[in-house]
Design an enzyme around this catalytic site. Structure first.
Site, PDB file in Angstrom:
ATOM      1  CE1 TYR A  71      -4.048   1.936   0.105  1.00  0.00           C
ATOM      2  CE2 TYR A  71      -2.690   3.395   1.444  1.00  0.00           C
ATOM      3  CZ  TYR A  71      -3.828   3.175   0.684  1.00  0.00           C
ATOM      4  OH  TYR A  71      -4.724   4.177   0.489  1.00  0.00           O
ATOM      5  CG  PHE A 123      -7.461  18.149 -24.365  1.00  0.00           C
ATOM      6  CD1 PHE A 123      -7.646  17.632 -25.634  1.00  0.00           C
ATOM      7  CD2 PHE A 123      -7.739  17.346 -23.281  1.00  0.00           C
ATOM      8  CE1 PHE A 123      -8.106  16.333 -25.821  1.00  0.00           C
ATOM      9  CE2 PHE A 123      -8.197  16.037 -23.453  1.00  0.00           C
ATOM     10  CZ  PHE A 123      -8.372  15.529 -24.724  1.00  0.00           C
ATOM     11  CB  THR A 124     -12.283  17.879 -23.953  1.00  0.00           C
ATOM     12  OG1 THR A 124     -11.373  16.777 -23.892  1.00  0.00           O
ATOM     13  CG2 THR A 124     -12.670  18.105 -25.409  1.00  0.00           C
ATOM     14  CG  ASP A 214      -1.606  18.578 -21.697  1.00  0.00           C
ATOM     15  OD1 ASP A 214      -0.958  17.514 -21.663  1.00  0.00           O
ATOM     16  OD2 ASP A 214      -2.832  18.628 -21.900  1.00  0.00           O
ATOM     17  CE  LYS A 257      -3.885  11.017 -24.409  1.00  0.00           C
ATOM     18  NZ  LYS A 257      -4.699  11.041 -23.177  1.00  0.00           N
ATOM     19  NE  ARG A 381     -12.048  15.517 -29.829  1.00  0.00           N
ATOM     20  CZ  ARG A 381     -11.959  15.139 -28.552  1.00  0.00           C
ATOM     21  NH1 ARG A 381     -10.802  14.904 -27.980  1.00  0.00           N
ATOM     22  NH2 ARG A 381     -13.023  15.005 -27.825  1.00  0.00           N
ATOM     23  CG  PHE A 447     -16.607  14.766 -26.648  1.00  0.00           C
ATOM     24  CD1 PHE A 447     -16.426  15.928 -25.925  1.00  0.00           C
ATOM     25  CD2 PHE A 447     -15.762  13.696 -26.410  1.00  0.00           C
ATOM     26  CE1 PHE A 447     -15.419  16.022 -24.972  1.00  0.00           C
ATOM     27  CE2 PHE A 447     -14.754  13.780 -25.464  1.00  0.00           C
ATOM     28  CZ  PHE A 447     -14.588  14.945 -24.741  1.00  0.00           C
TER      29      PHE A 447
HETATM   30  N1  F0G Z   1      -4.260  16.589 -22.365  1.00  0.00           N
HETATM   31  C1  F0G Z   1      -4.272  16.215 -23.646  1.00  0.00           C
HETATM   32  C2  F0G Z   1      -3.604  17.070 -24.666  1.00  0.00           C
HETATM   33  C3  F0G Z   1      -4.921  15.036 -24.020  1.00  0.00           C
HETATM   34  O1  F0G Z   1      -4.925  14.680 -25.290  1.00  0.00           O
HETATM   35  C4  F0G Z   1      -5.562  14.256 -23.029  1.00  0.00           C
HETATM   36  C5  F0G Z   1      -6.299  13.054 -23.385  1.00  0.00           C
HETATM   37  C6  F0G Z   1      -5.511  14.686 -21.698  1.00  0.00           C
HETATM   38  C7  F0G Z   1      -4.846  15.857 -21.406  1.00  0.00           C
HETATM   39  C8  F0G Z   1      -6.190  13.919 -20.590  1.00  0.00           C
HETATM   40  O2  F0G Z   1      -5.502  12.772 -20.297  1.00  0.00           O
HETATM   41  O3  F0G Z   1      -7.121  10.949 -20.858  1.00  0.00           O
HETATM   42  O4  F0G Z   1      -5.122  10.531 -19.414  1.00  0.00           O
HETATM   43  O5  F0G Z   1      -7.033  11.843 -18.556  1.00  0.00           O
HETATM   44  N2  F0G Z   1      -6.634  12.792 -24.555  1.00  0.00           N
HETATM   45  C9  F0G Z   1      -7.311  11.623 -25.037  1.00  0.00           C
HETATM   46  C10 F0G Z   1      -7.576  11.785 -26.500  1.00  0.00           C
HETATM   47  C11 F0G Z   1      -8.519  11.231 -24.270  1.00  0.00           C
HETATM   48  O6  F0G Z   1      -8.196  10.871 -27.072  1.00  0.00           O
HETATM   49  O7  F0G Z   1      -7.164  12.763 -27.100  1.00  0.00           O
HETATM   50  P1  F0G Z   1      -6.257  11.449 -19.755  1.00  0.00           P
END
Ligand code: F0G
Length: 455
Positions: A71, A123-124, A214, A257, A381, A447
């Site tokens: 843990y 970014f979303t 980021d 990624k 997108r 989305f």
């Molecule tokens: N920042 C960027 C630029 C991203 O592309 C993503 C995730 C995140 C932050 C968030 O990271 O998913 O590990 O919580 N992008 C994915 C995509 C979901 O399909 O572009 P996460």
């Protein structure tokens, strides 16, 4: 080499399902014309995302067996911490279950009600966390970032004038940090130059604003700097990455990624006070500061993936395989965002389906059509991803795209040909593709789960 062959051989195979066009027509209807809602066994080539879809190496799979599932104080955590410090160069690391876990911590720690967070395109999930914490995202990317057909080497750069104007307008004390994405996902995986990163740091330091990257696709960004920026052609990607990070105060990272794992992330920084606060918060949302929502085995795999990600042969093949798909489409006249970015080929759906208005959701419609044609799953997108503004109106992003996102080390050039042939075929028959309308829409990050019907 223009398109180098795979610098790996295949040790395990995963069979993929084949479907008929009739089955796919039925499947997309059931999924409400949203590719997020398809089941993976209905998909032939899955280009929904490059997130968590990487193939791990034999060494990463082996590392799962040495997971220390204590843990607290797991050995794997120390390996991960060491890898981040060595490869990224930050002093402190807090593991999180994925990128948005790190975004949550950072936003809660740094943002106060009424603050402004400049960024090189939204970014979303990043924007959602900023908003939830009372911050307002302000786009300071260079104009070319929004222009699909302008071919420029660093379309992810921060527009320094826009950044300075924001500082002058709202005051530096209302800007806790600038979020610089390397590369910029929503702009098409476009990189930021080293020169720009240096200048962003200069302006920020002068105004006492922190620079938080980021870093999700930072290794791809480093490769573009090596290819395109004077003075970097003889440096290694690892050296370039370290230098990039030296112009930041910290970063959020989605390990799913560029760290080549299926789950994981971290928040890293040089400031001890931010670190202390992050360790206080991480126990509430993720887990102990020595696991942050991850199993020991996952941290071990991520540490190994971090080292593999800066392997010169790996990263060259990665970026050029994506470019191969883009080049095939561009040669056939299909409108795509140029130049091709690091993780995906983005089809310019506004121009592809010029007979549809943006309200008819062209990118969503095109993603559905590609799936029916060939079983290739892509992602919208565009207007659907952009969501609504504070007054409840649709945001109308300039870029209305379909993203063909390439998982790392998963598919071959032959798979890229299948994708290219299908998209080119649809382009030749584009007039037959109809628009869509919402039939169900959730309030945030719509989305993911919205449903649509043809109009
Ligand atoms: N920042 C960027 C630029 C991203 O592309 C993503 C995730 C995140 C932050 C968030 O990271 O998913 O590990 O919580 N992008 C994915 C995509 C979901 O399909 O572009 P996460």
């Amino acid at each position: 080499k223009k398109y180098p062959a795979e610098p790996f051989k295949i040790k395990a195979v995963e069979t993929i399902e084949m479907t008929t066009k009739e089955q796919r027509k039925e499947a997309i209807k059931e999924a409400g014309y949203n590719t997020f809602l398809l089941d993976s066994d209905q998909v032939y080539i899955d280009l929904l995302t490059d997130s968590g879809t990487s193939a791990m190496s034999d060494k990463q799979w082996a590392s799962l067996m040495i997971g220390d599932e204590a843990y607290a104080g797991s050995d794997n955590w120390y390996k991960l911490e060491k890898a981040v410090k060595e490869v990224y160069g930050f002093d402190y690391v807090v593991p999180t279950h994925q990128g948005r876990g790190a975004e949550n911590l950072l936003s809660q720690i740094m943002i106060e009600e009424g603050d402004y967070i400049p960024g090189n395109m939204y970014f979303t999930t990043t924007k959602a966390h900023q908003k939830l914490n009372g911050g307002k995202f302000v786009d300071v990317i260079v104009d070319e970032g929004h222009q699909p057909s302008v071919d420029a080497p660093f379309k992810g750069n921060v527009d320094l004038d826009k950044y300075q104007e924001l500082i002058d307008e709202v005051g530096a004390d209302k800007i806790p940090y600038i979020c610089v994405a390397v590369t910029v996902n929503m702009a098409g995986g476009q990189p930021v130059s080293m020169d720009n990163l240096k200048k962003v740091k200069e302006i920020s330091e002068k105004n006492d604003i922190k620079v938080m990257y980021d870093a999700t696709r930072c290794v791809e960004n480093a490769y573009f700097i090596k290819e395109r920026e004077d003075g970097y052609e003889d440096k290694t990607v690892a050296e370039i990455l370290k230098e990039m990070m030296s112009y930041a105060d910290g970063c959020t990272m989605s390990g799913k990624k560029d760290c080549l794992v299926n789950i994981g992330g971290f928040l890293a920084m040089n400031d001890e006070d931010i670190y202390t606060e992050a360790t206080q918060l991480v126990v509430v949302y993720e887990g102990m500061p020595s696991y942050g929502g991850l199993a020991g085995r996952d941290m071990e795999a991520m540490a190994q993936g971090i080292y593999e990600s800066v392997d010169p042969n790996y990263i060259e093949h990665r970026v050029k395989q994506v470019r191969y798909l883009g080049d095939r489409l561009a040669e056939a006249g299909v409108p795509i965002i140029k130049p091709v970015g690091g993780h995906a080929v983005f089809i310019d759906a506004k121009s592809f389906l010029s007979h549809l208005s943006q309200d008819q959701l062209p990118a969503q419609a095109l993603a559905a059509a590609i799936y029916v044609d060939s079983g290739v799953r892509s992602m919208e997108r565009g207007i659907v991803s952009a969501g609504r503004d504070a007054d409840g109106n649709h945001c109308y992003p300039e870029l209305e795209t379909v993203r063909l996102t390439i998982p790392r080390r998963v598919y071959t050039y032959a798979h890229m040909d299948v994708v290219a042939d299908s998209v080119i075929n649809l382009y030749e028959n584009r007039d037959s593709i109809k628009g869509l309308e919402f039939v169900y829409e959730p309030p945030v990050l719509r989305f993911f789960t919205s449903r649509f019907a043809p109009i």
